[in-house]
Design a protein around this motif. Structure first.
Motif, PDB file in Angstrom:
ATOM      1  N   MET A 203       0.852  -1.188   0.000  1.00  0.00           N
ATOM      2  CA  MET A 203       0.000   0.000   0.000  1.00  0.00           C
ATOM      3  C   MET A 203       0.888   1.239   0.000  1.00  0.00           C
ATOM      4  N   SER A 204       0.574   2.161  -0.872  1.00  0.00           N
ATOM      5  CA  SER A 204       1.314   3.414  -0.973  1.00  0.00           C
ATOM      6  C   SER A 204       0.763   4.429   0.020  1.00  0.00           C
ATOM      7  N   ILE A 205       1.638   5.011   0.824  1.00  0.00           N
ATOM      8  CA  ILE A 205       1.217   6.037   1.784  1.00  0.00           C
ATOM      9  C   ILE A 205       0.707   7.282   1.053  1.00  0.00           C
ATOM     10  N   THR A 206       1.306   7.572  -0.100  1.00  0.00           N
ATOM     11  CA  THR A 206       0.844   8.715  -0.896  1.00  0.00           C
ATOM     12  C   THR A 206      -0.574   8.479  -1.373  1.00  0.00           C
ATOM     13  N   LEU A 207      -0.840   7.288  -1.864  1.00  0.00           N
ATOM     14  CA  LEU A 207      -2.179   6.952  -2.334  1.00  0.00           C
ATOM     15  C   LEU A 207      -3.185   6.996  -1.182  1.00  0.00           C
ATOM     16  N   PHE A 208      -2.772   6.516  -0.017  1.00  0.00           N
ATOM     17  CA  PHE A 208      -3.638   6.590   1.163  1.00  0.00           C
ATOM     18  C   PHE A 208      -4.045   8.039   1.423  1.00  0.00           C
TER      19      PHE A 208
ATOM     20  N   PHE B 129     -21.304  11.187  15.993  1.00  0.00           N
ATOM     21  CA  PHE B 129     -21.199  11.385  14.547  1.00  0.00           C
ATOM     22  C   PHE B 129     -19.782  11.751  14.091  1.00  0.00           C
ATOM     23  N   PRO B 130     -19.123  12.746  14.684  1.00  0.00           N
ATOM     24  CA  PRO B 130     -17.756  13.034  14.210  1.00  0.00           C
ATOM     25  C   PRO B 130     -16.779  11.899  14.483  1.00  0.00           C
ATOM     26  N   ILE B 131     -16.969  11.179  15.573  1.00  0.00           N
ATOM     27  CA  ILE B 131     -16.084  10.044  15.874  1.00  0.00           C
ATOM     28  C   ILE B 131     -16.272   8.947  14.825  1.00  0.00           C
ATOM     29  N   MET B 132     -17.517   8.629  14.539  1.00  0.00           N
ATOM     30  CA  MET B 132     -17.782   7.576  13.555  1.00  0.00           C
ATOM     31  C   MET B 132     -17.297   7.971  12.171  1.00  0.00           C
ATOM     32  N   TRP B 133     -17.615   9.206  11.738  1.00  0.00           N
ATOM     33  CA  TRP B 133     -17.222   9.603  10.382  1.00  0.00           C
ATOM     34  C   TRP B 133     -15.714   9.691  10.232  1.00  0.00           C
ATOM     35  N   THR B 134     -15.022  10.173  11.237  1.00  0.00           N
ATOM     36  CA  THR B 134     -13.555  10.224  11.158  1.00  0.00           C
ATOM     37  C   THR B 134     -12.991   8.812  11.036  1.00  0.00           C
ATOM     38  N   SER B 135     -13.493   7.906  11.854  1.00  0.00           N
ATOM     39  CA  SER B 135     -13.037   6.505  11.803  1.00  0.00           C
ATOM     40  C   SER B 135     -13.345   5.875  10.455  1.00  0.00           C
ATOM     41  N   ILE B 136     -14.555   6.095   9.972  1.00  0.00           N
ATOM     42  CA  ILE B 136     -14.966   5.527   8.681  1.00  0.00           C
ATOM     43  C   ILE B 136     -14.094   6.075   7.559  1.00  0.00           C
ATOM     44  N   TYR B 137     -13.861   7.376   7.557  1.00  0.00           N
ATOM     45  CA  TYR B 137     -13.044   7.972   6.494  1.00  0.00           C
ATOM     46  C   TYR B 137     -11.618   7.418   6.504  1.00  0.00           C
ATOM     47  N   LEU B 138     -11.055   7.228   7.672  1.00  0.00           N
ATOM     48  CA  LEU B 138      -9.717   6.620   7.754  1.00  0.00           C
ATOM     49  C   LEU B 138      -9.738   5.192   7.212  1.00  0.00           C
ATOM     50  N   LEU B 139     -10.758   4.428   7.585  1.00  0.00           N
ATOM     51  CA  LEU B 139     -10.845   3.033   7.146  1.00  0.00           C
ATOM     52  C   LEU B 139     -11.043   2.905   5.637  1.00  0.00           C
TER      53      LEU B 139
ATOM     54  N   PHE C  50      -7.913   3.763   3.732  1.00  0.00           N
ATOM     55  CA  PHE C  50      -7.041   2.587   3.832  1.00  0.00           C
ATOM     56  C   PHE C  50      -7.471   1.525   2.810  1.00  0.00           C
ATOM     57  N   ALA C  51      -8.781   1.257   2.753  1.00  0.00           N
ATOM     58  CA  ALA C  51      -9.305   0.232   1.836  1.00  0.00           C
ATOM     59  C   ALA C  51      -9.019   0.593   0.387  1.00  0.00           C
ATOM     60  N   GLY C  52      -9.287   1.829   0.020  1.00  0.00           N
ATOM     61  CA  GLY C  52      -9.048   2.265  -1.348  1.00  0.00           C
ATOM     62  C   GLY C  52      -7.583   2.171  -1.733  1.00  0.00           C
ATOM     63  N   ALA C  53      -6.721   2.581  -0.829  1.00  0.00           N
ATOM     64  CA  ALA C  53      -5.280   2.538  -1.104  1.00  0.00           C
ATOM     65  C   ALA C  53      -4.771   1.100  -1.226  1.00  0.00           C
ATOM     66  N   ARG C  54      -5.332   0.180  -0.461  1.00  0.00           N
ATOM     67  CA  ARG C  54      -4.909  -1.221  -0.546  1.00  0.00           C
ATOM     68  C   ARG C  54      -5.311  -1.860  -1.866  1.00  0.00           C
ATOM     69  N   VAL C  55      -6.454  -1.458  -2.409  1.00  0.00           N
ATOM     70  CA  VAL C  55      -7.024  -2.129  -3.566  1.00  0.00           C
ATOM     71  C   VAL C  55      -6.658  -1.465  -4.895  1.00  0.00           C
ATOM     72  N   ALA C  56      -6.370  -0.195  -4.886  1.00  0.00           N
ATOM     73  CA  ALA C  56      -6.237   0.595  -6.121  1.00  0.00           C
ATOM     74  C   ALA C  56      -5.300  -0.013  -7.156  1.00  0.00           C
ATOM     75  N   PHE C  57      -4.185  -0.577  -6.728  1.00  0.00           N
ATOM     76  CA  PHE C  57      -3.211  -1.104  -7.686  1.00  0.00           C
ATOM     77  C   PHE C  57      -3.326  -2.601  -7.945  1.00  0.00           C
ATOM     78  N   ILE C  58      -4.327  -3.227  -7.380  1.00  0.00           N
ATOM     79  CA  ILE C  58      -4.525  -4.655  -7.623  1.00  0.00           C
ATOM     80  C   ILE C  58      -5.134  -4.817  -9.023  1.00  0.00           C
TER      81      ILE C  58
ATOM     82  N   ALA D 289     -12.605  -3.278   6.153  1.00  0.00           N
ATOM     83  CA  ALA D 289     -12.551  -1.850   6.484  1.00  0.00           C
ATOM     84  C   ALA D 289     -13.851  -1.139   6.113  1.00  0.00           C
ATOM     85  N   PHE D 290     -14.603  -1.690   5.174  1.00  0.00           N
ATOM     86  CA  PHE D 290     -15.878  -1.085   4.781  1.00  0.00           C
ATOM     87  C   PHE D 290     -17.050  -1.516   5.663  1.00  0.00           C
ATOM     88  N   VAL D 291     -16.898  -2.552   6.457  1.00  0.00           N
ATOM     89  CA  VAL D 291     -18.016  -3.076   7.248  1.00  0.00           C
ATOM     90  C   VAL D 291     -18.575  -2.043   8.238  1.00  0.00           C
TER      91      VAL D 291
END
Length: 159
Positions: free
Chosen positions: A1-6, A44-54, A57-65, A126-128
Protein backbone atom coordinates in the motif's frame (compact mmCIF):
# COMPACT_ATOMS: atom_id res chain seq x y z
CA UNK A 1 0.00 0.00 0.00
CA UNK A 2 1.31 3.41 -0.97
CA UNK A 3 1.22 6.04 1.78
CA UNK A 4 0.84 8.72 -0.90
CA UNK A 5 -2.18 6.95 -2.33
CA UNK A 6 -3.64 6.59 1.16
CA UNK A 7 -3.41 10.36 1.62
CA UNK A 8 -5.07 10.95 -1.77
CA UNK A 9 -8.00 8.76 -0.69
CA UNK A 10 -8.02 10.41 2.72
CA UNK A 11 -8.17 13.83 1.09
CA UNK A 12 -11.20 12.68 -0.93
CA UNK A 13 -12.96 11.45 2.21
CA UNK A 14 -12.31 14.60 4.18
CA UNK A 15 -13.39 16.74 1.22
CA UNK A 16 -16.70 14.85 1.35
CA UNK A 17 -16.81 15.38 5.10
CA UNK A 18 -16.52 19.15 4.78
CA UNK A 19 -20.19 19.26 3.81
CA UNK A 20 -20.93 18.62 7.49
CA UNK A 21 -19.26 21.93 8.35
CA UNK A 22 -20.91 23.70 5.42
CA UNK A 23 -24.40 22.50 6.41
CA UNK A 24 -24.53 22.27 10.22
CA UNK A 25 -27.49 20.74 12.00
CA UNK A 26 -28.73 23.80 13.89
CA UNK A 27 -31.69 24.36 16.18
CA UNK A 28 -34.20 23.21 13.56
CA UNK A 29 -32.64 19.73 13.66
CA UNK A 30 -32.67 19.62 17.47
CA UNK A 31 -36.42 20.37 17.42
CA UNK A 32 -37.26 17.50 15.07
CA UNK A 33 -38.93 14.39 16.37
CA UNK A 34 -36.35 11.60 16.22
CA UNK A 35 -36.45 8.00 17.40
CA UNK A 36 -35.22 7.15 20.89
CA UNK A 37 -32.32 5.15 19.40
CA UNK A 38 -30.82 8.20 17.64
CA UNK A 39 -27.06 8.19 18.29
CA UNK A 40 -25.82 11.06 20.47
CA UNK A 41 -24.43 14.07 18.60
CA UNK A 42 -20.87 13.37 19.80
CA UNK A 43 -20.91 9.97 18.07
CA UNK A 44 -21.20 11.38 14.55
CA UNK A 45 -17.76 13.03 14.21
CA UNK A 46 -16.08 10.04 15.87
CA UNK A 47 -17.78 7.58 13.56
CA UNK A 48 -17.22 9.60 10.38
CA UNK A 49 -13.55 10.22 11.16
CA UNK A 50 -13.04 6.51 11.80
CA UNK A 51 -14.97 5.53 8.68
CA UNK A 52 -13.04 7.97 6.49
CA UNK A 53 -9.72 6.62 7.75
CA UNK A 54 -10.85 3.03 7.15
CA UNK A 55 -12.15 3.57 3.63
CA UNK A 56 -9.07 5.58 2.64
CA UNK A 57 -7.04 2.59 3.83
CA UNK A 58 -9.30 0.23 1.84
CA UNK A 59 -9.05 2.26 -1.35
CA UNK A 60 -5.28 2.54 -1.10
CA UNK A 61 -4.91 -1.22 -0.55
CA UNK A 62 -7.02 -2.13 -3.57
CA UNK A 63 -6.24 0.59 -6.12
CA UNK A 64 -3.21 -1.10 -7.69
CA UNK A 65 -4.52 -4.66 -7.62
CA UNK A 66 -5.17 -5.93 -11.16
CA UNK A 67 -8.89 -6.10 -11.83
CA UNK A 68 -9.77 -3.41 -9.26
CA UNK A 69 -11.77 -1.30 -11.70
CA UNK A 70 -15.20 -2.22 -10.33
CA UNK A 71 -14.04 -1.77 -6.73
CA UNK A 72 -12.65 1.66 -7.57
CA UNK A 73 -15.88 2.58 -9.38
CA UNK A 74 -17.88 1.65 -6.26
CA UNK A 75 -15.38 3.58 -4.10
CA UNK A 76 -15.86 6.69 -6.26
CA UNK A 77 -19.65 6.30 -6.35
CA UNK A 78 -19.98 5.91 -2.59
CA UNK A 79 -17.93 9.03 -1.88
CA UNK A 80 -20.05 10.98 -4.39
CA UNK A 81 -23.30 9.90 -2.69
CA UNK A 82 -21.68 10.56 0.69
CA UNK A 83 -20.85 14.11 -0.42
CA UNK A 84 -24.37 14.69 -1.78
CA UNK A 85 -26.41 13.46 1.17
CA UNK A 86 -25.54 16.20 3.67
CA UNK A 87 -26.47 19.17 1.43
CA UNK A 88 -29.75 17.50 0.50
CA UNK A 89 -30.71 16.55 4.07
CA UNK A 90 -29.25 19.43 6.09
CA UNK A 91 -28.87 22.11 3.42
CA UNK A 92 -32.13 21.79 1.49
CA UNK A 93 -33.88 19.93 4.33
CA UNK A 94 -35.41 17.77 1.64
CA UNK A 95 -35.65 14.60 3.70
CA UNK A 96 -37.58 12.58 1.16
CA UNK A 97 -35.05 13.33 -1.57
CA UNK A 98 -32.26 12.51 0.87
CA UNK A 99 -33.78 9.02 1.19
CA UNK A 100 -33.09 8.50 -2.52
CA UNK A 101 -29.50 9.67 -2.05
CA UNK A 102 -29.24 7.41 1.02
CA UNK A 103 -30.42 4.44 -1.02
CA UNK A 104 -27.69 5.15 -3.58
CA UNK A 105 -25.16 5.52 -0.77
CA UNK A 106 -26.17 2.24 0.84
CA UNK A 107 -26.04 0.34 -2.47
CA UNK A 108 -22.62 1.74 -3.38
CA UNK A 109 -21.18 1.12 0.10
CA UNK A 110 -22.47 -2.45 -0.08
CA UNK A 111 -20.96 -2.78 -3.57
CA UNK A 112 -17.66 -1.35 -2.34
CA UNK A 113 -17.66 -3.73 0.62
CA UNK A 114 -18.21 -6.78 -1.58
CA UNK A 115 -15.80 -5.79 -4.37
CA UNK A 116 -13.06 -4.76 -1.97
CA UNK A 117 -13.53 -8.00 -0.02
CA UNK A 118 -13.11 -9.99 -3.24
CA UNK A 119 -9.73 -8.35 -3.84
CA UNK A 120 -8.37 -7.92 -0.31
CA UNK A 121 -9.98 -9.18 2.89
CA UNK A 122 -8.63 -6.30 5.02
CA UNK A 123 -9.93 -3.72 2.54
CA UNK A 124 -13.36 -5.37 2.55
CA UNK A 125 -13.46 -5.55 6.34
CA UNK A 126 -12.55 -1.85 6.48
CA UNK A 127 -15.88 -1.08 4.78
CA UNK A 128 -18.02 -3.08 7.25
CA UNK A 129 -18.33 -0.31 9.91
CA UNK A 130 -19.33 2.10 7.14
CA UNK A 131 -22.02 -0.26 5.88
CA UNK A 132 -23.37 -0.65 9.41
CA UNK A 133 -23.29 3.11 10.04
CA UNK A 134 -25.02 3.90 6.73
CA UNK A 135 -27.68 1.34 7.63
CA UNK A 136 -28.31 3.17 10.90
CA UNK A 137 -28.21 6.54 9.11
CA UNK A 138 -30.72 5.32 6.53
CA UNK A 139 -33.08 4.11 9.23
CA UNK A 140 -32.69 7.45 11.03
CA UNK A 141 -33.36 9.36 7.79
CA UNK A 142 -36.54 7.31 7.21
CA UNK A 143 -37.62 7.82 10.83
CA UNK A 144 -37.19 11.61 10.53
CA UNK A 145 -39.42 11.57 7.44
CA UNK A 146 -42.07 9.49 9.21
CA UNK A 147 -41.95 11.35 12.54
CA UNK A 148 -42.08 14.83 10.95
CA UNK A 149 -44.70 14.47 8.20
CA UNK A 150 -45.61 18.16 8.02
CA UNK A 151 -42.08 19.41 7.40
CA UNK A 152 -41.41 20.95 4.01
CA UNK A 153 -38.03 21.40 2.29
CA UNK A 154 -36.47 24.84 2.32
CA UNK A 155 -37.71 27.04 -0.47
CA UNK A 156 -34.96 28.24 -2.75
CA UNK A 157 -35.58 31.76 -3.97
CA UNK A 158 -34.03 33.13 -7.11
CA UNK A 159 -31.97 36.27 -6.70
Amino acid sequence: MSITLFFVFLLATFAAGTTGAMFPTGQWYEKLDKPAWTPPNWAFPIMWTSIYLLIAFAGARVAFIPGAGLAMAFWAAQIAFNTLWTPVFFGLRHWRASLIVMAGLWITVFGATVTHMMLDVWAGLAFVPYLLWVTVAGALNLSVVRLNPGQKPLEIHKL
